[in-house]
Design a protein around this motif. Structure first.
Motif, PDB file in Angstrom:
ATOM      1  N   VAL A  17      -0.835  10.198   8.071  1.00  0.00           N
ATOM      2  CA  VAL A  17      -1.562   9.971   9.316  1.00  0.00           C
ATOM      3  C   VAL A  17      -1.487  11.214  10.204  1.00  0.00           C
ATOM      4  CG1 VAL A  17      -1.927   8.411  11.267  1.00  0.00           C
ATOM      5  CG2 VAL A  17      -0.751   7.568   9.224  1.00  0.00           C
ATOM      6  N   ILE A  18      -2.647  11.626  10.692  1.00  0.00           N
ATOM      7  CA  ILE A  18      -2.737  12.668  11.718  1.00  0.00           C
ATOM      8  C   ILE A  18      -2.968  11.942  13.040  1.00  0.00           C
ATOM      9  CG2 ILE A  18      -4.042  14.641  12.605  1.00  0.00           C
ATOM     10  CD1 ILE A  18      -5.006  15.059   9.635  1.00  0.00           C
ATOM     11  N   VAL A  19      -2.128  12.228  14.036  1.00  0.00           N
ATOM     12  CA  VAL A  19      -2.241  11.594  15.348  1.00  0.00           C
ATOM     13  C   VAL A  19      -2.676  12.647  16.359  1.00  0.00           C
ATOM     14  CG1 VAL A  19      -0.981  10.423  17.192  1.00  0.00           C
ATOM     15  CG2 VAL A  19      -0.423   9.938  14.789  1.00  0.00           C
ATOM     16  N   LEU A  20      -3.829  12.424  16.980  1.00  0.00           N
ATOM     17  CA  LEU A  20      -4.265  13.257  18.107  1.00  0.00           C
ATOM     18  C   LEU A  20      -3.794  12.549  19.373  1.00  0.00           C
ATOM     19  CD1 LEU A  20      -7.811  14.111  16.803  1.00  0.00           C
ATOM     20  CD2 LEU A  20      -6.116  15.810  17.521  1.00  0.00           C
ATOM     21  N   ILE A  55       0.816  -1.228   0.000  1.00  0.00           N
ATOM     22  CA  ILE A  55       0.000   0.000   0.000  1.00  0.00           C
ATOM     23  C   ILE A  55       0.848   1.276   0.000  1.00  0.00           C
ATOM     24  CG2 ILE A  55      -2.012  -1.139   1.032  1.00  0.00           C
ATOM     25  CD1 ILE A  55      -1.343   0.439   3.654  1.00  0.00           C
ATOM     26  N   GLN A  56       2.172   1.127  -0.118  1.00  0.00           N
ATOM     27  CA  GLN A  56       3.038   2.316  -0.149  1.00  0.00           C
ATOM     28  C   GLN A  56       2.649   3.286  -1.260  1.00  0.00           C
ATOM     29  OE1 GLN A  56       7.200   1.384  -0.290  1.00  0.00           O
ATOM     30  NE2 GLN A  56       7.227   0.490   1.749  1.00  0.00           N
ATOM     31  N   MET A  58       4.004   4.051  14.460  1.00  0.00           N
ATOM     32  CA  MET A  58       5.207   4.485  13.736  1.00  0.00           C
ATOM     33  C   MET A  58       5.824   3.333  12.946  1.00  0.00           C
ATOM     34  SD  MET A  58       5.323   7.665  13.935  1.00  0.00           S
ATOM     35  CE  MET A  58       6.837   7.781  12.974  1.00  0.00           C
ATOM     36  N   LYS A  59       5.824   2.141  13.511  1.00  0.00           N
ATOM     37  CA  LYS A  59       6.354   0.976  12.776  1.00  0.00           C
ATOM     38  C   LYS A  59       5.478   0.665  11.568  1.00  0.00           C
ATOM     39  CE  LYS A  59       9.869  -0.126  15.430  1.00  0.00           C
ATOM     40  NZ  LYS A  59      11.130  -0.774  15.174  1.00  0.00           N
ATOM     41  N   VAL A  60       4.161   0.743  11.745  1.00  0.00           N
ATOM     42  CA  VAL A  60       3.223   0.520  10.636  1.00  0.00           C
ATOM     43  C   VAL A  60       3.453   1.582   9.563  1.00  0.00           C
ATOM     44  CG1 VAL A  60       0.762   0.632   9.994  1.00  0.00           C
ATOM     45  CG2 VAL A  60       1.479  -0.683  12.012  1.00  0.00           C
ATOM     46  N   ALA A  61       3.561   2.831   9.993  1.00  0.00           N
ATOM     47  CA  ALA A  61       3.735   3.948   9.057  1.00  0.00           C
ATOM     48  C   ALA A  61       5.054   3.828   8.292  1.00  0.00           C
ATOM     49  CB  ALA A  61       3.674   5.276   9.813  1.00  0.00           C
ATOM     50  N   GLU A  62       6.102   3.443   8.972  1.00  0.00           N
ATOM     51  CA  GLU A  62       7.397   3.280   8.296  1.00  0.00           C
ATOM     52  C   GLU A  62       7.316   2.192   7.223  1.00  0.00           C
ATOM     53  OE1 GLU A  62      10.064   2.596  11.558  1.00  0.00           O
ATOM     54  OE2 GLU A  62       9.873   4.671  12.251  1.00  0.00           O
ATOM     55  N   ALA A  63       6.679   1.077   7.560  1.00  0.00           N
ATOM     56  CA  ALA A  63       6.576  -0.038   6.606  1.00  0.00           C
ATOM     57  C   ALA A  63       5.726   0.342   5.393  1.00  0.00           C
ATOM     58  CB  ALA A  63       5.999  -1.266   7.301  1.00  0.00           C
ATOM     59  N   ALA A  64       4.735   1.216   5.599  1.00  0.00           N
ATOM     60  CA  ALA A  64       3.848   1.645   4.507  1.00  0.00           C
ATOM     61  C   ALA A  64       4.289   2.976   3.903  1.00  0.00           C
ATOM     62  CB  ALA A  64       2.410   1.758   5.016  1.00  0.00           C
ATOM     63  N   SER A 110      -1.105  -3.859  16.590  1.00  0.00           N
ATOM     64  CA  SER A 110      -0.701  -3.779  15.182  1.00  0.00           C
ATOM     65  C   SER A 110      -1.693  -4.528  14.302  1.00  0.00           C
ATOM     66  CB  SER A 110       0.723  -4.294  14.973  1.00  0.00           C
ATOM     67  OG  SER A 110       0.818  -5.674  15.226  1.00  0.00           O
ATOM     68  N   TYR A 111      -2.172  -5.682  14.776  1.00  0.00           N
ATOM     69  CA  TYR A 111      -3.166  -6.449  14.023  1.00  0.00           C
ATOM     70  C   TYR A 111      -4.423  -5.609  13.792  1.00  0.00           C
ATOM     71  CZ  TYR A 111      -6.628 -10.013  12.893  1.00  0.00           C
ATOM     72  OH  TYR A 111      -7.632 -10.723  12.282  1.00  0.00           O
ATOM     73  N   SER A 112      -4.856  -4.909  14.830  1.00  0.00           N
ATOM     74  CA  SER A 112      -6.047  -4.069  14.747  1.00  0.00           C
ATOM     75  C   SER A 112      -5.872  -2.956  13.710  1.00  0.00           C
ATOM     76  CB  SER A 112      -6.346  -3.478  16.128  1.00  0.00           C
ATOM     77  OG  SER A 112      -7.375  -2.527  16.068  1.00  0.00           O
ATOM     78  N   MET A 113      -4.726  -2.278  13.746  1.00  0.00           N
ATOM     79  CA  MET A 113      -4.465  -1.196  12.776  1.00  0.00           C
ATOM     80  C   MET A 113      -4.400  -1.733  11.349  1.00  0.00           C
ATOM     81  SD  MET A 113      -1.520   1.143  14.497  1.00  0.00           S
ATOM     82  CE  MET A 113      -1.565   1.442  16.258  1.00  0.00           C
ATOM     83  N   ILE A 114      -3.678  -2.814  11.173  1.00  0.00           N
ATOM     84  CA  ILE A 114      -3.476  -3.360   9.827  1.00  0.00           C
ATOM     85  C   ILE A 114      -4.775  -3.947   9.288  1.00  0.00           C
ATOM     86  CG2 ILE A 114      -2.245  -5.158   8.538  1.00  0.00           C
ATOM     87  CD1 ILE A 114       0.179  -4.440  10.462  1.00  0.00           C
ATOM     88  N   THR A 115      -5.565  -4.575  10.161  1.00  0.00           N
ATOM     89  CA  THR A 115      -6.871  -5.095   9.747  1.00  0.00           C
ATOM     90  C   THR A 115      -7.771  -3.953   9.282  1.00  0.00           C
ATOM     91  OG1 THR A 115      -6.659  -6.959  11.250  1.00  0.00           O
ATOM     92  CG2 THR A 115      -8.888  -6.422  10.505  1.00  0.00           C
TER      93      THR A 115
END
Length: 190
Positions: free
Chosen positions: A54-57, A47-48, A73-79, A175-180
Motif C-alpha cells: 500500500v502507498i499512502v498519500l 489474501i495474505q 495499518m490494522k487492515v495491512a497487518e492482518a493481510a 474498516s468495512y469500507s476498505m475491506i469491502t
C-alpha cells in the motif's frame, strides 16, 4: 515513475510516525484502541498470499488521515501488507494522478498494488458513510462570505475530530469500507 518506485520512495509506518508533530498521539490512540472483527481478520488472512502493498498519500495535519491511517495499518497487518507513506505536498506528481472528483488533492489516498507494482485498488479520502456525514454537516454551514462562516466551520471540524477520536462506529465504517473494496476487487480469487 512507476508505482513500485513511489512505494520504494515512501516512509515506513515507524518513519512516518517519528516525523509527525501534529496528530501523532491521537493517531496512535486510535491505532491502540481499534480491532478488526473475526470475519474481517479471516478474509484478510486469506489474501495474505497476494502480497499486496500500500502507498499512502497523507499529511500529519489531516483530520481524515488521523482516523483512516491507523485503521489501514490494522487492515495491512492482518493481510500482511507492506505500507509506505508519502507526504502529499512533497509528492504532487503522484497526488495529481489520484485527485478526488478530478480536482481536489484530498487525502489520505491508499493505493493498493501487487508485487509487480500494478494498481489493484484505490481507497480514500473517506468511507462513503463518513463522506455523507461530512456533506450533511457542510450543508448546514453559512455561506463562505458570511461573517460567522469561519467560526461555524471550526466548530464543525472540532466536532468531526472528536467523533473520529471516540466514535468506534466510525472506525467500523472505515474498516468495512476498505475491506469491502478489497473484497470487491475479488483479490482472493486472483
Amino acid at each position: 515513475m512507476s508505482l513500485n518506485d513511489w512505494f520504494l520512495k515512501g516512509l515506513t509506518y515507524e518513519q512516518y510516525t517519528d516525523q509527525m508533530n501534529v496528530n501523532k498521539d491521537d493517531m496512535l490512540s486510535i491505532y491502540n484502541r481499534f480491532t478488526l472483527n473475526e470475519d474481517d481478520d479471516a478474509f484478510l488472512e486469506k489474501i495474505q498470499d497476494k502480497q499486496l502493498r500500500v502507498i499512502v498519500l497523507t499529511e500529519d495535519w489531516c483530520g481524515d488521515a488521523l482516523v483512516n491511517n491507523p485503521i489501514l495499518m490494522k487492515v495491512a497487518e492482518a493481510a500482511n501488507m507492506e505500507v509506505r507513506f508519502l507526504l502529499r505536498d512533497q509528492n504532487l506528481e503522484l497526488m495529481d494522478q489520484y485527485l478526488t472528483n478530478g480536482t481536489s488533492r484530498s487525502i489520505p489516498i491508499f493505493i493498493f498494488i501487487d508485487q509487480n507494482g500494478n494498481e489493484q485498488a484505490v481507497w480514500g479520502p473517506r468511507a462513503q458513510k463518513i463522506q455523507n456525514m461530512v456533506d450533511l454537516e457542510r450543508a448546514k454551514l453559512p455561506a463562505a462570505d458570511s461573517p460567522n462562516f469561519k467560526d461555524k466551520q471550526s466548530e464543525m471540524f472540532k466536532k468531526f475530530r472528536e467523533s473520529y477520536l471516540n466514535d468506534e462506529s466510525i472506525w467500523e465504517h472505515i474498516s468495512y469500507s476498505m475491506i469491502t473494496l478489497l473484497k470487491g476487487n475479488d483479490l482472493h480469487h486472483k
